[in-house]
Design an enzyme around this catalytic site. Structure first.
Site, PDB file in Angstrom:
ATOM      1  N   LYS A 175       0.830  -1.322   0.116  1.00 28.77           N
ATOM      2  CA  LYS A 175       0.006   0.236  -0.051  1.00 28.77           C
ATOM      3  C   LYS A 175       0.947   1.017   0.054  1.00 28.77           C
ATOM      4  CE  LYS A 175      -4.477  -1.411   1.917  1.00 28.77           C
ATOM      5  NZ  LYS A 175      -5.290  -1.781   3.249  1.00 28.77           N
ATOM      6  N   ARG A 227       3.613   2.762  22.236  1.00 25.41           N
ATOM      7  CA  ARG A 227       3.572   4.255  22.778  1.00 25.41           C
ATOM      8  C   ARG A 227       4.032   5.605  21.836  1.00 25.41           C
ATOM      9  NH1 ARG A 227       1.586   7.923  27.409  1.00 25.41           N
ATOM     10  NH2 ARG A 227       2.174   9.928  26.709  1.00 25.41           N
ATOM     11  N   ALA A 283      -4.575   0.537   9.646  1.00 25.40           N
ATOM     12  CA  ALA A 283      -5.918   0.582  10.458  1.00 25.40           C
ATOM     13  C   ALA A 283      -6.407   2.221  10.992  1.00 25.40           C
ATOM     14  CB  ALA A 283      -6.501  -0.757  10.469  1.00 25.40           C
ATOM     15  N   ASP A 318     -10.512   2.606   2.717  1.00 28.76           N
ATOM     16  CA  ASP A 318     -10.204   2.724   4.068  1.00 28.76           C
ATOM     17  C   ASP A 318     -11.055   2.758   5.001  1.00 28.76           C
ATOM     18  OD1 ASP A 318      -9.122  -0.482   3.610  1.00 28.76           O
ATOM     19  OD2 ASP A 318      -6.656   0.379   3.781  1.00 28.76           O
TER      20      ASP A 318
HETATM   21  P1  ATR Z   1      -2.674  -2.230  10.399  1.00 29.21           P
HETATM   22  O1  ATR Z   1      -1.851  -1.744   9.021  1.00 29.21           O
HETATM   23  O2  ATR Z   1      -3.137  -3.656  10.009  1.00 29.21           O
HETATM   24  O3  ATR Z   1      -3.032  -1.494  11.039  1.00 29.21           O
HETATM   25  P2  ATR Z   1       0.269  -3.072  11.608  1.00 29.21           P
HETATM   26  O4  ATR Z   1       0.086  -1.522  11.306  1.00 29.21           O
HETATM   27  O5  ATR Z   1       1.029  -3.847  11.561  1.00 29.21           O
HETATM   28  O6  ATR Z   1      -0.836  -3.493  10.492  1.00 29.21           O
HETATM   29  O7  ATR Z   1      -0.613  -2.550  12.766  1.00 29.21           O
HETATM   30  C1  ATR Z   1      -0.701  -3.423  13.860  1.00 29.21           C
HETATM   31  C2  ATR Z   1      -2.044  -2.760  15.647  1.00 29.21           C
HETATM   32  O8  ATR Z   1      -2.166  -4.263  15.913  1.00 29.21           O
HETATM   33  C3  ATR Z   1      -0.283  -2.073  16.544  1.00 29.21           C
HETATM   34  O9  ATR Z   1      -1.257  -0.950  16.880  1.00 29.21           O
HETATM   35  C4  ATR Z   1       0.227  -2.717  17.375  1.00 29.21           C
HETATM   36  O10 ATR Z   1       0.849  -2.583  18.061  1.00 29.21           O
HETATM   37  P3  ATR Z   1       2.434  -2.490  18.756  1.00 29.21           P
HETATM   38  O11 ATR Z   1       2.596  -1.050  17.543  1.00 29.21           O
HETATM   39  O12 ATR Z   1       2.890  -2.261  19.288  1.00 29.21           O
HETATM   40  O13 ATR Z   1       2.688  -2.822  17.413  1.00 29.21           O
HETATM   41  C5  ATR Z   1      -0.833  -3.381  17.467  1.00 29.21           C
HETATM   42  N1  ATR Z   1      -0.854  -5.245  17.992  1.00 29.21           N
HETATM   43  C6  ATR Z   1      -0.623  -6.106  17.356  1.00 29.21           C
HETATM   44  N2  ATR Z   1      -0.367  -7.850  18.083  1.00 29.21           N
HETATM   45  C7  ATR Z   1       0.003  -6.748  19.276  1.00 29.21           C
HETATM   46  C8  ATR Z   1      -0.324  -7.231  20.675  1.00 29.21           C
HETATM   47  N3  ATR Z   1       0.236  -8.784  21.473  1.00 29.21           N
HETATM   48  N4  ATR Z   1      -0.323  -6.513  21.541  1.00 29.21           N
HETATM   49  C9  ATR Z   1      -0.461  -5.454  21.588  1.00 29.21           C
HETATM   50  N5  ATR Z   1      -1.061  -4.869  20.607  1.00 29.21           N
HETATM   51  C10 ATR Z   1      -0.592  -5.385  19.488  1.00 29.21           C
END
Ligand code: ATR
Length: 278
Positions: free
Chosen positions: A70, A160, A137, A107
């Site tokens: 993307k 954070r 997302a 989206d």
């Molecule tokens: P997308 O484009 O689908 O949003 P992404 O950029 O990989 O995919 O984001 C995934 C989201 O899920 C992030 O907010 C991620 O938190 P981090 O930024 O800390 O990685 C969150 N996420 C995924 N697994 C997690 C977990 N086990 N605990 C807390 N947050 C999680």
């Protein structure tokens, strides 16, 4: 390419086998009796520039773009909509007759349209929105909510720094909460969104205290496998208005289909069943 050849479109990603877009667009093409084809294509990043040059000459009108291309699609486009630029990613490409590639991101549109269709009484201006997550997302959700006049966006993410980055990008309406205190975002919120992958089949649950949920809130999830995530089940138990995430996927496809195949398609129950069928 002769001008009476059926229009072609498709989706690029890597991998692509899991994509529900071919089923979705295929259903609309059949339902409306349109000549045209929608094709899934597994593509390496290095092949995308050549592909964007060649596909229009083969009769393609455009493409959907999914993970992990993307951002690349946005970079390679000649023209970019404001919302795609704000989100920092493209999911819909239009091949224009002058040869230029036009990039959009639908989206956020899909997110809002899903809520408008399934919770018509929902008003994003009524109070703060609480968002879990700060990935791609979450960016789309934030852009859509800001466009819809939300007064405040509360954001919490395990990492954070990613949430702080979004605050820097999107400005004064953004408030960042520590992940350990994410439950506090729910106080007086009007809209609650899970934009993480937590709660998806095979992933851990979203383990945030949810006692702040109340019946006047709308709660939604970008995860749609399962359709009712643990967050949505809890919200339903507490009397909240609940909208599942499948409609976001269905609605984000509407603008592309309309541009490529010339007819604005409906999102209805039949489409939900078709897309969910294995
Ligand atoms: P997308 O484009 O689908 O949003 P992404 O950029 O990989 O995919 O984001 C995934 C989201 O899920 C992030 O907010 C991620 O938190 P981090 O930024 O800390 O990685 C969150 N996420 C995924 N697994 C997690 C977990 N086990 N605990 C807390 N947050 C999680």
């Amino acid at each position: 390419m002769s001008s009476n050849a059926p229009p072609l479109a498709g989706v690029i990603g890597h991998p692509i086998g899991h994509s529900k877009s071919p089923r979705l667009h295929g259903h609309w093409l059949r339902t409306y009796g349109l000549a045209g084809h929608y094709i899934p294509m597994q593509v390496e990043r290095r092949d995308i520039p050549e592909m964007l040059r060649l596909l229009p000459r083969l009769g393609f009108c455009g493409l959907n773009v999914t993970v992990p291309h993307k951002e690349t699609a946005l970079e390679l486009a000649d023209l970019v909509t404001d919302r795609a630029a704000l989100i920092g990613a493209a999911n819909t490409l239009i091949f224009r007759s002058d040869g230029k590639v036009h990039a959009d991101n639908t989206d956020g549109y899909g997110f809002i349209s899903n809520l408008r269709q399934n919770a018509p009484e929902w008003d994003p201006r009524r109070g703060p929105a609480a968002i879990f997550g700060a990935g791609g997302a979450a960016r789309a959700v934030i852009v859509a909510l800001l466009e819809s006049g939300v007064p405040e966006i509360r954001l919490s993410n395990r990492t954070r720094a990613r949430a702080e980055r979004l605050r820097a990008d999107f400005g004064a309406k953004m408030v960042v909460y520590d992940w350990a205190r994410a439950g506090n975002m729910l106080d007086d919120a009007a809209t609650v969104v899970n934009a993480t992958s937590l709660g998806m089949t095979g992933q851990p649950d979203l383990r945030v205290p949810l006692d702040g949920l109340s019946p006047d809130m709308l709660v939604t999830d970008i995860v749609y496998t399962p359709l009712e995530t643990p967050l949505l089940a809890e919200a339903r138990n507490r009397g909240c208005t609940v909208v599942d995430g499948l409609g976001m996927l269905l609605h984000q496809a509407v603008p592309g289909f309309e541009r490529w195949f010339g007819l604005r398609p409906e999102v209805d129950e039949t489409l939900r069943h078709v897309v969910l069928a294995e």
